[in-house]
Scaffold this motif. Sequence first.
Motif, PDB file in Angstrom:
ATOM      1  N   GLU A  57      -4.543  12.451 -12.541  1.00  0.00           N
ATOM      2  CA  GLU A  57      -4.394  13.091 -11.522  1.00  0.00           C
ATOM      3  C   GLU A  57      -4.268  12.043 -10.220  1.00  0.00           C
ATOM      4  O   GLU A  57      -3.904  12.565  -9.049  1.00  0.00           O
ATOM      5  N   ILE A  58      -4.437  10.900 -10.264  1.00  0.00           N
ATOM      6  CA  ILE A  58      -4.564   9.819  -9.355  1.00  0.00           C
ATOM      7  C   ILE A  58      -3.008   9.529  -9.389  1.00  0.00           C
ATOM      8  O   ILE A  58      -2.514   8.815 -10.499  1.00  0.00           O
ATOM      9  N   TYR A  59      -2.069   9.439  -8.314  1.00  0.00           N
ATOM     10  CA  TYR A  59      -0.777   8.957  -8.354  1.00  0.00           C
ATOM     11  C   TYR A  59      -0.733   8.040  -7.311  1.00  0.00           C
ATOM     12  O   TYR A  59      -0.954   8.099  -6.067  1.00  0.00           O
ATOM     13  N   LEU A  60      -0.124   6.824  -7.738  1.00  0.00           N
ATOM     14  CA  LEU A  60       0.024   5.564  -6.676  1.00  0.00           C
ATOM     15  C   LEU A  60       1.372   5.029  -6.772  1.00  0.00           C
ATOM     16  O   LEU A  60       2.091   5.130  -7.658  1.00  0.00           O
ATOM     17  N   THR A  61       1.734   4.877  -5.338  1.00  0.00           N
ATOM     18  CA  THR A  61       3.260   4.313  -5.302  1.00  0.00           C
ATOM     19  C   THR A  61       3.410   2.938  -4.785  1.00  0.00           C
ATOM     20  O   THR A  61       4.483   2.438  -4.739  1.00  0.00           O
ATOM     21  N   ALA A  62       2.173   2.386  -4.561  1.00  0.00           N
ATOM     22  CA  ALA A  62       2.240   1.182  -4.020  1.00  0.00           C
ATOM     23  C   ALA A  62       1.237   0.148  -4.723  1.00  0.00           C
ATOM     24  O   ALA A  62       0.070   0.715  -5.090  1.00  0.00           O
ATOM     25  N   ALA A  63       1.354  -0.956  -4.867  1.00  0.00           N
ATOM     26  CA  ALA A  63       0.577  -1.897  -5.637  1.00  0.00           C
ATOM     27  C   ALA A  63       0.625  -3.425  -5.226  1.00  0.00           C
ATOM     28  O   ALA A  63       0.180  -4.429  -5.749  1.00  0.00           O
ATOM     29  N   GLY A  64       1.414  -3.785  -4.103  1.00  0.00           N
ATOM     30  CA  GLY A  64       1.471  -5.043  -3.536  1.00  0.00           C
ATOM     31  C   GLY A  64      -0.121  -5.432  -3.157  1.00  0.00           C
ATOM     32  O   GLY A  64      -1.237  -4.895  -2.948  1.00  0.00           O
ATOM     33  N   THR A  65      -0.194  -6.749  -2.817  1.00  0.00           N
ATOM     34  CA  THR A  65      -1.425  -7.420  -2.418  1.00  0.00           C
ATOM     35  C   THR A  65      -2.031  -6.888  -1.108  1.00  0.00           C
ATOM     36  O   THR A  65      -3.148  -7.278  -0.885  1.00  0.00           O
ATOM     37  N   ASP A  66      -1.282  -5.981  -0.351  1.00  0.00           N
ATOM     38  CA  ASP A  66      -2.016  -5.214   0.660  1.00  0.00           C
ATOM     39  C   ASP A  66      -2.652  -4.198   0.321  1.00  0.00           C
ATOM     40  O   ASP A  66      -3.662  -3.806   1.196  1.00  0.00           O
ATOM     41  N   THR A  67      -2.667  -3.680  -1.076  1.00  0.00           N
ATOM     42  CA  THR A  67      -3.205  -2.396  -1.286  1.00  0.00           C
ATOM     43  C   THR A  67      -4.277  -2.745  -2.246  1.00  0.00           C
ATOM     44  O   THR A  67      -4.585  -4.057  -2.860  1.00  0.00           O
ATOM     45  N   LYS A  68      -5.361  -1.813  -2.406  1.00  0.00           N
ATOM     46  CA  LYS A  68      -6.480  -2.078  -3.192  1.00  0.00           C
ATOM     47  C   LYS A  68      -6.089  -2.279  -4.990  1.00  0.00           C
ATOM     48  O   LYS A  68      -6.593  -2.854  -5.450  1.00  0.00           O
ATOM     49  N   LEU A  69      -5.024  -1.453  -5.170  1.00  0.00           N
ATOM     50  CA  LEU A  69      -4.625  -1.620  -6.556  1.00  0.00           C
ATOM     51  C   LEU A  69      -4.034  -3.010  -6.950  1.00  0.00           C
ATOM     52  O   LEU A  69      -4.321  -3.508  -7.845  1.00  0.00           O
ATOM     53  N   GLY A  70      -3.292  -3.579  -5.871  1.00  0.00           N
ATOM     54  CA  GLY A  70      -2.745  -4.942  -6.159  1.00  0.00           C
ATOM     55  C   GLY A  70      -3.845  -5.859  -6.008  1.00  0.00           C
ATOM     56  O   GLY A  70      -4.303  -6.866  -6.886  1.00  0.00           O
ATOM     57  N   GLU A  71      -4.960  -5.798  -5.223  1.00  0.00           N
ATOM     58  CA  GLU A  71      -6.427  -6.589  -5.425  1.00  0.00           C
ATOM     59  C   GLU A  71      -6.882  -6.356  -6.560  1.00  0.00           C
ATOM     60  O   GLU A  71      -7.387  -7.556  -7.091  1.00  0.00           O
ATOM     61  N   CYS A  72      -7.292  -5.071  -7.357  1.00  0.00           N
ATOM     62  CA  CYS A  72      -7.845  -5.090  -8.738  1.00  0.00           C
ATOM     63  C   CYS A  72      -7.070  -5.747  -9.631  1.00  0.00           C
ATOM     64  O   CYS A  72      -7.741  -6.349 -10.461  1.00  0.00           O
TER      65      CYS A  72
END
Length: 258
Positions: free
Chosen positions: A211-226
């Motif tokens: 249910e979690i939908y993500l469209t950004a993963a750059g190093t500015d984002t928490k996904l990118g950080e993880c």
Amino acid sequence: MNDTIYLDNKDSITRTMQDITMTFAGKRKVISTSALNGGIRTDLKAAFNHCDKDPKSGQCDMHGATYREHLAYAAKQLGYDAATVTGLSTAAMMKYADVRKASFGGYTVTVVVTGGVYSNGRRAGETATMWEQDEVYHVLEGEGRTSGTVNLMVHINAHLSDGALATVMMVATEAKTATIRDLQIKSCYSKELSSGSGTDGIIVVSDEESEIYLTAAGTDTKLGECVARAVTQALREQLVMQEQYIRGELKIKEVRWG
């Protein structure tokens, strides 16, 4: 040795002496650099990282006329129809693979890393030693061929857009190169610092049923950080162990799984 990690979305990661296999419990979106079902796929059942080195002879044997056929052989040995999986291969031992996790906002990034760069490190853009024709790789006359591979498997239990999935691959590669350069590992082909090895591979898995939908993963984002944090931690441990192994200083028999 047969160890299994169970993830929050019921996917599993199993390690044996020869393979690490991510088995999917539902519909997953996968991007892979593999010669076997590489690119973006939504119809796969699993992904794997296979050790080519025979445990008895220590030799890396090729099964098939092409690398794709070799990976298909490895898939069949794991009990899969080759059309339903993607995979990487390496001479690195699975018992030393490192697993790291990083979480934020209800999702978790799980990274599995094998290999190293001390025997085949190179800086991107240096003169290459191989060329391909009709899926067959050739070594240029007068050049040697050494082994050395960093394989990254990145699992994210969130639903990523195609762009975000590709960006995860980019960020993981940035983290890989930054870690190698932080450790000042030189290229085997020049006096420059390495950016990776000549045969690195990556597989990124996202959960289309989340249910979690993500469209950004750059190093500015928490996904990118993880992603970057997990890759950095796992790869740093792998490179330190590889250097100890080469020097005969490695004391552990295997890395704790999970």
